[in-house]
Design an enzyme around this catalytic site. Structure first.
Site, mmCIF file in Angstrom:
data_model
loop_
_atom_site.group_PDB
_atom_site.id
_atom_site.type_symbol
_atom_site.label_atom_id
_atom_site.label_comp_id
_atom_site.label_asym_id
_atom_site.label_seq_id
_atom_site.Cartn_x
_atom_site.Cartn_y
_atom_site.Cartn_z
ATOM 1 C CE LYS A 66 -4.462 -1.199 0.068
ATOM 2 N NZ LYS A 66 -5.473 -0.657 -0.869
ATOM 3 C CB SER A 317 -0.821 -8.225 -1.489
ATOM 4 O OG SER A 317 -1.718 -9.054 -0.756
#
Length: 345
Positions: A66, A317
């Site tokens: 992110k 991720s």
């Protein structure tokens, strides 16, 4: 022209890479011969180089991909917006990353999260200096709370996924993959709201159109699959253990990008996703959260069409797992043995 029609361009991703250069980690491309061997031994394809490649975004700052997007988004704020402060909604990873990016830029951040959000992620947001508001049973409730607080305080809403600057920043991970594995045939990415896979798919497909991009969603958090079926975003109530993939809807922009570039989306049950968590821990000595293990679990359980000799990269991720629940999560992990292995491409 609508936001969805003006898709994010490769030029925006390249510009984002310059904006965030030296401020985020250049995460490694790991690989696993054990994973490739397990796939072949189960009747699946024999992968190129005898390895399954893993883009290690769980080793990124704040523990997920992110910051690539949040840093790029915060950089786009006007001086007036920076002074007033910004607000976002998150199940955890976007909140942490915005809290970090806001702290780095001197921008006050407010993060709205569901009341039952992962406490590790809540404390991380606070640790990076953000104000955290816990409200609602799920991320949809949190989003409505965000709108109320935004209007009351005059804050700027910075979207956790459906935003051009976010998607462009996330797409820099795709450029990294091509730098490290230029002849990659298949890239597999988990889908929440679609920001990461939109950016990666744009970066890779625009530079290497032959590469196939497949998405993975939890069966009980299938916002993008439902959006594909309806032709527009559909609000859902995600319930998966993979909270990092628990967006309450796909964005109009991420949907449009995924419609253009994706070669397929598969759905996984939570037990299979947790099987990926267990495999990565036991055999690769890496700790990833359920959302970060979904892509690997999809490949190892035979859900992604792969041919012999292809180079395959999965994206890990995030690694922000609740360590207090680690034993529980591993105990609920299912087998990754495929029911059938699709050898077509």
């Amino acid at each position: 022209m609508t936001t969805a029609q003006r898709l994010v361009g490769l030029d925006e991703i390249v510009a984002a890479r310059e904006t965030i250069a030296g401020r985020v980690h250049r995460t490694p491309l790991l690989s696993s011969a054990t994973a490739a061997r397990a796939i072949a031994d189960s009747g699946g394809p024999r992968l190129a180089d005898g390895r399954l490649y893993v883009k290690a975004e769980h080793l990124q700052k704040t523990g997920s991909f992110k910051p690539r997007g949040t840093l790029n988004r915060i950089a786009s704020l006007t001086p007036e917006e920076r002074a007033r402060g910004a607000i976002t909604m998150s199940a955890g990873n976007a909140g942490q990353a915005y809290a970090w990016a806001g702290h780095e830029a001197g921008v006050p951040m407010t993060v709205v999260m569901p009341a039952a959000a992962n406490p590790t992620k809540v404390e991380a947001c606070r640790g990076y200096g953000a104000e955290v508001v816990l409200e609602g049973e799920h991320v949809g409730d949190a989003f409505r709370a965000l709108e109320r607080i935004r209007d009351e305080r005059g804050l700027t809403f910075v979207h956790p996924f459906n935003d051009r600057a976010m998607i462009a920043g996330d797409g820099t991970a795709g450029l990294d993959i091509l730098d490290d594995l230029p002849d990659v045939d298949v890239v597999v990415v988990g889908i929440g709201g679609g920001g990461l896979i939109s950016g990666i798919a744009t970066a890779i497909k625009e530079r290497r159109p032959a590469t196939r991009i497949h998405g993975v969603e939890p069966e009980t958090a299938d916002a993008m699959t439902r959006a594909f079926a309806a032709g527009e975003p559909v609000e859902i109530r995600p319930q998966s253990v993979a909270d990092g993939l628990g967006a309450p809807f796909a964005g109009d922009l991420t949907l449009a990008i995924c419609q253009r570039y994706l070669d397929g989306i598969v759905l996984l049950d939570d037990a299979t996703i947790l099987g990926g968590v267990r495999f990565v821990l036991e055999r690769m000595k890496q700790v990833v959260e359920p959302a970060g293990a979904a892509a690997l679990a999809a490949v190892m359980s035979g859900r992604i069409p792969i041919a012999d000799g292809e180079r395959v990269c999965v994206v890990a991720s995030g690694g922000n797992i609740d360590v207090g629940r680690l034993g529980e999560l591993l105990g609920a992990a299912g087998s990754l043995a495929p029911v059938t292995m699709d050898r077509s491409a």
